[in-house]
Design a protein around this motif. Structure first.
Motif, short mmCIF file in Angstrom:
data_model
loop_
_atom_site.label_atom_id
_atom_site.label_comp_id
_atom_site.label_asym_id
_atom_site.label_seq_id
_atom_site.Cartn_x
_atom_site.Cartn_y
_atom_site.Cartn_z
N ARG A 109 1.59 21.23 6.02
CA ARG A 109 2.12 20.77 4.75
C ARG A 109 1.25 21.28 3.60
NH1 ARG A 109 5.50 15.68 4.74
NH2 ARG A 109 6.22 15.55 6.89
N ALA A 110 1.81 21.26 2.43
CA ALA A 110 1.10 21.76 1.24
C ALA A 110 -0.08 20.85 0.89
CB ALA A 110 2.06 21.84 0.06
N LEU A 111 -1.18 21.48 0.49
CA LEU A 111 -2.36 20.74 0.08
C LEU A 111 -2.06 19.86 -1.13
CD1 LEU A 111 -5.37 20.16 0.46
CD2 LEU A 111 -5.83 22.10 -1.05
N GLY A 112 -1.23 20.33 -2.04
CA GLY A 112 -0.88 19.54 -3.23
C GLY A 112 -0.22 18.23 -2.88
N LEU A 113 0.63 18.23 -1.87
CA LEU A 113 1.28 17.01 -1.41
C LEU A 113 0.24 16.04 -0.86
CD1 LEU A 113 4.01 15.59 -0.93
CD2 LEU A 113 4.06 16.69 1.31
N TYR A 114 -0.69 16.56 -0.09
CA TYR A 114 -1.78 15.74 0.44
C TYR A 114 -2.61 15.12 -0.69
CZ TYR A 114 -6.41 14.82 2.43
OH TYR A 114 -7.60 14.24 2.77
N LEU A 115 -2.90 15.91 -1.70
CA LEU A 115 -3.71 15.41 -2.81
C LEU A 115 -2.97 14.32 -3.60
CD1 LEU A 115 -5.26 18.77 -4.08
CD2 LEU A 115 -6.37 16.96 -2.71
N ILE A 116 -1.68 14.48 -3.80
CA ILE A 116 -0.90 13.44 -4.49
C ILE A 116 -0.93 12.16 -3.67
CG2 ILE A 116 1.44 12.72 -5.15
CD1 ILE A 116 1.94 15.67 -5.98
N ASN A 117 -0.66 12.26 -2.37
CA ASN A 117 -0.62 11.08 -1.52
C ASN A 117 -2.00 10.42 -1.38
OD1 ASN A 117 2.14 11.40 -1.05
ND2 ASN A 117 1.80 12.68 0.74
N ALA A 118 -3.03 11.23 -1.16
CA ALA A 118 -4.38 10.68 -1.03
C ALA A 118 -4.85 10.08 -2.35
CB ALA A 118 -5.35 11.77 -0.56
N GLY A 119 -4.47 10.70 -3.46
CA GLY A 119 -4.83 10.16 -4.78
C GLY A 119 -4.22 8.79 -5.01
N TYR A 120 -2.96 8.64 -4.64
CA TYR A 120 -2.32 7.32 -4.75
C TYR A 120 -3.08 6.28 -3.95
CZ TYR A 120 0.73 3.55 -3.14
OH TYR A 120 1.21 2.33 -2.77
N GLN A 121 -3.41 6.63 -2.71
CA GLN A 121 -4.12 5.66 -1.87
C GLN A 121 -5.51 5.36 -2.42
OE1 GLN A 121 -2.92 3.71 0.27
NE2 GLN A 121 -0.93 4.68 0.55
N LEU A 122 -6.18 6.35 -2.98
CA LEU A 122 -7.49 6.09 -3.58
C LEU A 122 -7.39 5.09 -4.72
CD1 LEU A 122 -10.51 6.59 -4.02
CD2 LEU A 122 -9.88 8.56 -5.44
N VAL A 123 -6.50 5.36 -5.66
CA VAL A 123 -6.36 4.48 -6.82
C VAL A 123 -5.87 3.10 -6.38
CG1 VAL A 123 -5.17 4.13 -9.02
CG2 VAL A 123 -6.02 6.40 -8.41
N GLY A 124 -4.91 3.07 -5.45
CA GLY A 124 -4.39 1.79 -4.95
C GLY A 124 -5.44 0.99 -4.22
N CYS A 125 -6.22 1.65 -3.38
CA CYS A 125 -7.24 0.95 -2.60
C CYS A 125 -8.39 0.44 -3.48
CB CYS A 125 -7.78 1.85 -1.50
SG CYS A 125 -6.64 2.10 -0.12
N VAL A 126 -8.88 1.28 -4.38
CA VAL A 126 -9.99 0.81 -5.21
C VAL A 126 -9.54 -0.29 -6.17
CG1 VAL A 126 -11.34 2.92 -4.97
CG2 VAL A 126 -9.86 2.64 -6.95
N SER A 127 -8.30 -0.23 -6.62
CA SER A 127 -7.77 -1.33 -7.45
C SER A 127 -7.72 -2.62 -6.65
CB SER A 127 -6.36 -0.98 -7.97
OG SER A 127 -6.39 0.15 -8.77
N ALA A 128 -7.20 -2.53 -5.44
CA ALA A 128 -7.12 -3.71 -4.58
C ALA A 128 -8.52 -4.21 -4.24
CB ALA A 128 -6.34 -3.38 -3.31
N GLY A 129 -9.43 -3.29 -3.93
CA GLY A 129 -10.80 -3.70 -3.62
C GLY A 129 -11.46 -4.44 -4.76
N ALA A 130 -11.23 -3.97 -5.98
CA ALA A 130 -11.80 -4.63 -7.15
C ALA A 130 -11.21 -6.03 -7.32
CB ALA A 130 -11.54 -3.79 -8.40
N ILE A 131 -9.91 -6.15 -7.18
CA ILE A 131 -9.25 -7.46 -7.30
C ILE A 131 -9.77 -8.42 -6.24
CG2 ILE A 131 -7.04 -8.67 -7.02
CD1 ILE A 131 -5.74 -6.11 -8.26
N LEU A 132 -9.85 -7.95 -5.02
CA LEU A 132 -10.28 -8.81 -3.91
C LEU A 132 -11.73 -9.26 -4.08
CD1 LEU A 132 -8.59 -6.78 -1.06
CD2 LEU A 132 -7.90 -9.07 -1.83
N ALA A 133 -12.58 -8.37 -4.59
CA ALA A 133 -14.00 -8.73 -4.76
C ALA A 133 -14.21 -9.69 -5.93
CB ALA A 133 -14.83 -7.46 -4.96
N LEU A 134 -13.44 -9.50 -7.00
CA LEU A 134 -13.65 -10.29 -8.21
C LEU A 134 -12.93 -11.63 -8.19
CD1 LEU A 134 -13.39 -7.49 -10.91
CD2 LEU A 134 -15.46 -8.69 -10.15
N TRP A 135 -11.94 -11.79 -7.34
CA TRP A 135 -11.11 -13.01 -7.35
C TRP A 135 -11.97 -14.22 -7.00
CZ3 TRP A 135 -5.83 -12.81 -8.40
CH2 TRP A 135 -5.17 -14.03 -8.31
#
Length: 138
Positions: A109-135
């Motif tokens: 598969r195209a590297l660009g597709l991987y980067l879009i998908n991995a980028g979403y998971q990075l932003v989603g995970c760190v957002s969730a991690g911040a919420i979970l730690a600060l709650w």
């Protein structure tokens, strides 16, 4: 170990909604379609279909991811924004980046597709991690 269920619910909603925005024309939707190579007729056909099943599965996937992340936030005793982000980052790097990359390489598969998908998971995970730690329980 006590999981903060209200935090899990909020972080799940954030992760799920972020996915909708991430893959919309507002951010990376057009680039995603371009990389996949779907013709406009296919895009219109897909747009006209019901996606309830896919959305339910995506929501459940977000919920499972955030629930497991909540356990790791507890294990690491992350109680600050930075600690929550770090916990999520290392899990993202160790499990999402590595397993996704191998799949992308073997499926050619195209590297660009991987980067879009991995980028979403990075932003989603760190957002969730911040919420979970600060709650804080009310």
């Amino acid at each position: 170990m006590k999981v903060k269920y209200p935090a899990v619910i909020v972080a799940t909603l954030i992760h799920f909604i972020l996915g909708g925005v991430w893959y919309s024309p507002l951010l990376f939707g057009n680039k995603f379609i371009q990389i996949i190579g779907w013709p406009q007729a296919k895009v219109q056909e897909i747009a006209g279909q019901s996606h309830v099943k896919e959305l339910v599965i995506a929501f459940i996937s977000s919920a499972v991811l955030v629930y497991i992340l909540a356990h790791f936030v507890q294990y690491t005793k992350a109680t600050t924004l930075w600690a929550g982000v770090q916990t999520a980052f290392w899990l993202w790097l160790g499990f999402i980046v590595t397993t996704s990359l191998a799949t992308v390489l073997f499926e050619q598969r195209a590297l660009g597709l991987y980067l879009i998908n991995a980028g979403y998971q990075l932003v989603g995970c760190v957002s969730a991690g911040a919420i979970l730690a600060l709650w804080r329980p009310t």
